[in-house]
Design a protein around this motif. Structure first.
Motif, PDB file in Angstrom:
ATOM      1  N   ALA A 154       0.736  -1.360   0.193  1.00 52.07           N
ATOM      2  CA  ALA A 154      -0.349  -0.196  -0.232  1.00 52.07           C
ATOM      3  C   ALA A 154       0.404   1.089  -0.029  1.00 52.07           C
ATOM      4  CB  ALA A 154      -0.545   0.422   1.927  1.00 52.07           C
ATOM      5  N   VAL A 155       0.520   2.342  -0.724  1.00 51.68           N
ATOM      6  CA  VAL A 155       1.256   3.728  -1.095  1.00 51.68           C
ATOM      7  C   VAL A 155       0.034   3.798   0.048  1.00 51.68           C
ATOM      8  CG1 VAL A 155       1.917   5.490  -2.655  1.00 51.68           C
ATOM      9  CG2 VAL A 155       1.895   2.922  -2.901  1.00 51.68           C
ATOM     10  N   ASP A 156       1.081   4.620   1.236  1.00 50.06           N
ATOM     11  CA  ASP A 156       1.431   5.728   1.878  1.00 50.06           C
ATOM     12  C   ASP A 156       0.126   5.284   3.285  1.00 50.06           C
ATOM     13  OD1 ASP A 156       2.006   8.204   2.992  1.00 50.06           O
ATOM     14  OD2 ASP A 156       0.774   9.291   1.764  1.00 50.06           O
ATOM     15  N   ALA A 157      -1.480   4.718   2.436  1.00 51.64           N
ATOM     16  CA  ALA A 157      -1.943   3.897   3.724  1.00 51.64           C
ATOM     17  C   ALA A 157      -2.868   3.069   2.834  1.00 51.64           C
ATOM     18  CB  ALA A 157      -2.961   5.534   3.956  1.00 51.64           C
ATOM     19  N   PRO A 158      -3.574   2.303   3.694  1.00 48.11           N
ATOM     20  CA  PRO A 158      -4.316   1.377   3.379  1.00 48.11           C
ATOM     21  C   PRO A 158      -5.389   1.779   2.817  1.00 48.11           C
ATOM     22  CG  PRO A 158      -3.138   0.115   4.971  1.00 48.11           C
ATOM     23  CD  PRO A 158      -2.973   1.984   4.713  1.00 48.11           C
ATOM     24  N   THR A 165      -6.964   7.549  12.271  1.00 45.04           N
ATOM     25  CA  THR A 165      -8.404   6.291  13.162  1.00 45.04           C
ATOM     26  C   THR A 165      -7.524   4.812  13.079  1.00 45.04           C
ATOM     27  OG1 THR A 165      -9.876   6.955  12.170  1.00 45.04           O
ATOM     28  CG2 THR A 165      -9.725   7.734  14.059  1.00 45.04           C
ATOM     29  N   GLY A 166      -7.104   5.050  11.322  1.00 45.84           N
ATOM     30  CA  GLY A 166      -7.029   3.536  11.206  1.00 45.84           C
ATOM     31  C   GLY A 166      -8.080   3.082   9.915  1.00 45.84           C
ATOM     32  N   PRO A 167      -8.110   1.515  10.564  1.00 39.71           N
ATOM     33  CA  PRO A 167      -8.875   1.093   9.930  1.00 39.71           C
ATOM     34  C   PRO A 167     -10.725   0.954   9.415  1.00 39.71           C
ATOM     35  CG  PRO A 167      -8.447  -0.526  10.704  1.00 39.71           C
ATOM     36  CD  PRO A 167      -7.467   0.638  11.116  1.00 39.71           C
ATOM     37  N   PRO A 168     -11.589   1.077   8.827  1.00 41.98           N
ATOM     38  CA  PRO A 168     -12.872   2.098   9.348  1.00 41.98           C
ATOM     39  C   PRO A 168     -13.892   0.536   9.622  1.00 41.98           C
ATOM     40  CG  PRO A 168     -12.689   0.934   6.659  1.00 41.98           C
ATOM     41  CD  PRO A 168     -11.198   0.876   7.457  1.00 41.98           C
ATOM     42  N   ASP A 169     -14.633   0.800  10.805  1.00 36.58           N
ATOM     43  CA  ASP A 169     -15.364   0.565  11.265  1.00 36.58           C
ATOM     44  C   ASP A 169     -16.786  -0.829  10.152  1.00 36.58           C
ATOM     45  OD1 ASP A 169     -14.355   1.021  13.678  1.00 36.58           O
ATOM     46  OD2 ASP A 169     -16.048   2.933  14.058  1.00 36.58           O
ATOM     47  N   GLN A 170     -16.791  -0.612   9.517  1.00 39.70           N
ATOM     48  CA  GLN A 170     -17.556  -1.110   8.306  1.00 39.70           C
ATOM     49  C   GLN A 170     -16.692  -1.065   6.743  1.00 39.70           C
ATOM     50  OE1 GLN A 170     -21.330   0.202   9.123  1.00 39.70           O
ATOM     51  NE2 GLN A 170     -21.075   2.199   8.706  1.00 39.70           N
ATOM     52  N   GLY A 171     -17.384  -1.344   6.310  1.00 37.12           N
ATOM     53  CA  GLY A 171     -17.552  -1.668   4.745  1.00 37.12           C
ATOM     54  C   GLY A 171     -16.044  -2.159   3.990  1.00 37.12           C
ATOM     55  N   PRO A 172     -15.964  -1.962   3.158  1.00 36.40           N
ATOM     56  CA  PRO A 172     -14.863  -2.750   2.539  1.00 36.40           C
ATOM     57  C   PRO A 172     -13.343  -3.252   3.449  1.00 36.40           C
ATOM     58  CG  PRO A 172     -15.020  -1.154   0.664  1.00 36.40           C
ATOM     59  CD  PRO A 172     -16.338  -0.775   1.996  1.00 36.40           C
ATOM     60  N   LYS A 174     -12.507  -3.012   6.197  1.00 33.34           N
ATOM     61  CA  LYS A 174     -12.318  -3.241   7.124  1.00 33.34           C
ATOM     62  C   LYS A 174     -12.104  -4.564   7.849  1.00 33.34           C
ATOM     63  CE  LYS A 174     -15.412  -4.942  10.892  1.00 33.34           C
ATOM     64  NZ  LYS A 174     -17.202  -5.738  11.588  1.00 33.34           N
ATOM     65  N   GLU A 175     -11.617  -5.434   7.273  1.00 37.05           N
ATOM     66  CA  GLU A 175     -10.402  -6.673   6.826  1.00 37.05           C
ATOM     67  C   GLU A 175      -9.375  -6.528   6.538  1.00 37.05           C
ATOM     68  OE1 GLU A 175     -11.508  -8.277  10.050  1.00 37.05           O
ATOM     69  OE2 GLU A 175     -13.080  -7.287   9.630  1.00 37.05           O
ATOM     70  N   TYR A 176      -8.532  -4.731   6.191  1.00 35.53           N
ATOM     71  CA  TYR A 176      -8.030  -5.207   4.979  1.00 35.53           C
ATOM     72  C   TYR A 176      -6.806  -4.761   6.066  1.00 35.53           C
ATOM     73  CZ  TYR A 176      -4.900  -2.846   0.968  1.00 35.53           C
ATOM     74  OH  TYR A 176      -4.566  -2.548   0.337  1.00 35.53           O
ATOM     75  N   ASN A 177      -5.540  -5.045   5.526  1.00 31.89           N
ATOM     76  CA  ASN A 177      -4.159  -4.760   6.683  1.00 31.89           C
ATOM     77  C   ASN A 177      -3.104  -5.702   5.170  1.00 31.89           C
ATOM     78  OD1 ASN A 177      -1.913  -4.751   8.370  1.00 31.89           O
ATOM     79  ND2 ASN A 177      -3.635  -4.446   9.678  1.00 31.89           N
ATOM     80  N   TRP A 193      -1.994   0.701  13.904  1.00 30.53           N
ATOM     81  CA  TRP A 193      -3.057  -0.913  13.438  1.00 30.53           C
ATOM     82  C   TRP A 193      -2.682  -0.999  12.545  1.00 30.53           C
ATOM     83  CZ3 TRP A 193      -5.067   4.244  14.521  1.00 30.53           C
ATOM     84  CH2 TRP A 193      -5.564   4.448  15.699  1.00 30.53           C
ATOM     85  N   PHE A 194      -1.154  -1.251  11.607  1.00 27.45           N
ATOM     86  CA  PHE A 194      -0.582  -2.088  10.079  1.00 27.45           C
ATOM     87  C   PHE A 194       0.118  -2.684  11.451  1.00 27.45           C
ATOM     88  CE2 PHE A 194       2.883  -2.642   7.310  1.00 27.45           C
ATOM     89  CZ  PHE A 194       1.825  -3.165   6.718  1.00 27.45           C
ATOM     90  N   GLU A 195       0.318  -4.510  10.494  1.00 27.92           N
ATOM     91  CA  GLU A 195       0.853  -4.504  10.818  1.00 27.92           C
ATOM     92  C   GLU A 195       1.909  -6.132  10.028  1.00 27.92           C
ATOM     93  OE1 GLU A 195      -1.953  -8.267  11.986  1.00 27.92           O
ATOM     94  OE2 GLU A 195      -3.420  -6.280  13.045  1.00 27.92           O
ATOM     95  N   GLY A 196       2.524  -4.859   8.997  1.00 23.86           N
ATOM     96  CA  GLY A 196       3.216  -6.199   8.008  1.00 23.86           C
ATOM     97  C   GLY A 196       4.565  -4.950   8.034  1.00 23.86           C
TER      98      GLY A 196
END
Length: 232
Positions: A154-158, A165-172, A174-177, A193-196
């Motif tokens: 990912a470039v600069d941000a997923p 605040t990182g990943p959204p609470d809902q939507g496409p 939510k589980e993207y890392n 919130w990033f793990e890679g």
């Protein structure tokens, strides 16, 4: 120790300062950013391990970084394919597109079918200025990025993540890392919130500007435009 982060408002202010008192043009900054992205991809996926790269490009500056990266990757010996469904009329993006077309870099209108023919994906859809709802045709693309077994940089941000605040609470998203992230200029608060694998790129800050924005300039080596850093 993890590097200090740069919030959305400060990132926008820094960009403006780079293009005013810093004397950089938008073209220059985009070229340096895209070069950094291409070098991060090279470290993650040397051409000998698979040279088919699918680049998802958004309509803004983050997408422009992806277009520049595609050009550099072609010159490195990769076979990039570009998914660019929303093309602005801005002359800069049109020139970047023409440069790829002159190299016979293919553009695809079907992201999902292209997934089966790629070794690595670059997500350059949305960057630090993204907010609000993900609009078509990108929800299904981000869902595919979240579920694919193919590694993603990912470039600069997923894409779809909020910078603060990182990943959204809902939507496409939510589980993207994604597997890897390249932060341009400096990490953003979302790295919490990033793990890679995490890289920083954009080797153009002066010492005075870094001090003004309370940023750490990472230890770039030799001619490298990127450096791997801790995520936290």
């Amino acid at each position: 120790m993890a590097l200090r982060t740069l919030g959305a408002k400060a990132a926008a202010a820094l960009d403006q300062e780079l293009m005013s008192s810093g004397a950089f043009s938008l073209d220059q900054l985009m070229e340096l950013a895209g070069l950094s992205v291409s070098q991060a991809l090279f470290k993650l996926q040397p051409p000998s391990r698979g040279n088919r790269i699918l680049i998802a490009v958004g309509p803004g500056n983050n997408g422009g970084d992806g277009l520049v990266a595609a050009r550099h990757l072609w010159h490195y010996g990769y076979k990039p394919t570009v998914y660019y469904p929303k093309r602005p009329k801005n002359e800069l993006y049109q020139r970047l597109t023409t440069q790829l077309q002159d190299l016979n870099v293919p553009f695809t209108s079907d992201f999902h079918s292209s997934l089966s023919q790629t070794d690595y994906i670059i997500d350059s859809i949305f960057g630090f200025s993204f907010s609000g709802e993900v609009r078509e045709p990108f929800p299904s693309v981000i869902s595919a990025l979240a579920t694919t077994k193919i590694p993603v940089l990912a470039v600069d941000a997923p894409s779809s993540w909020n910078i603060e605040t990182g990943p959204p609470d809902q939507g496409p998203g939510k589980e993207y890392n994604p597997d890897a992230l390249i932060s341009l200029t400096a990490p953003k608060p979302l790295v919490k919130w990033f793990e890679g694998k995490h890289f920083v790129g954009g080797r153009f800050l002066t010492k005075d500007m870094a001090e003004k924005y309370q940023l750490d300039v990472p230890p770039y080596e030799g001619i490298d435009q990127v450096v791997e850093v801790p995520v936290r």
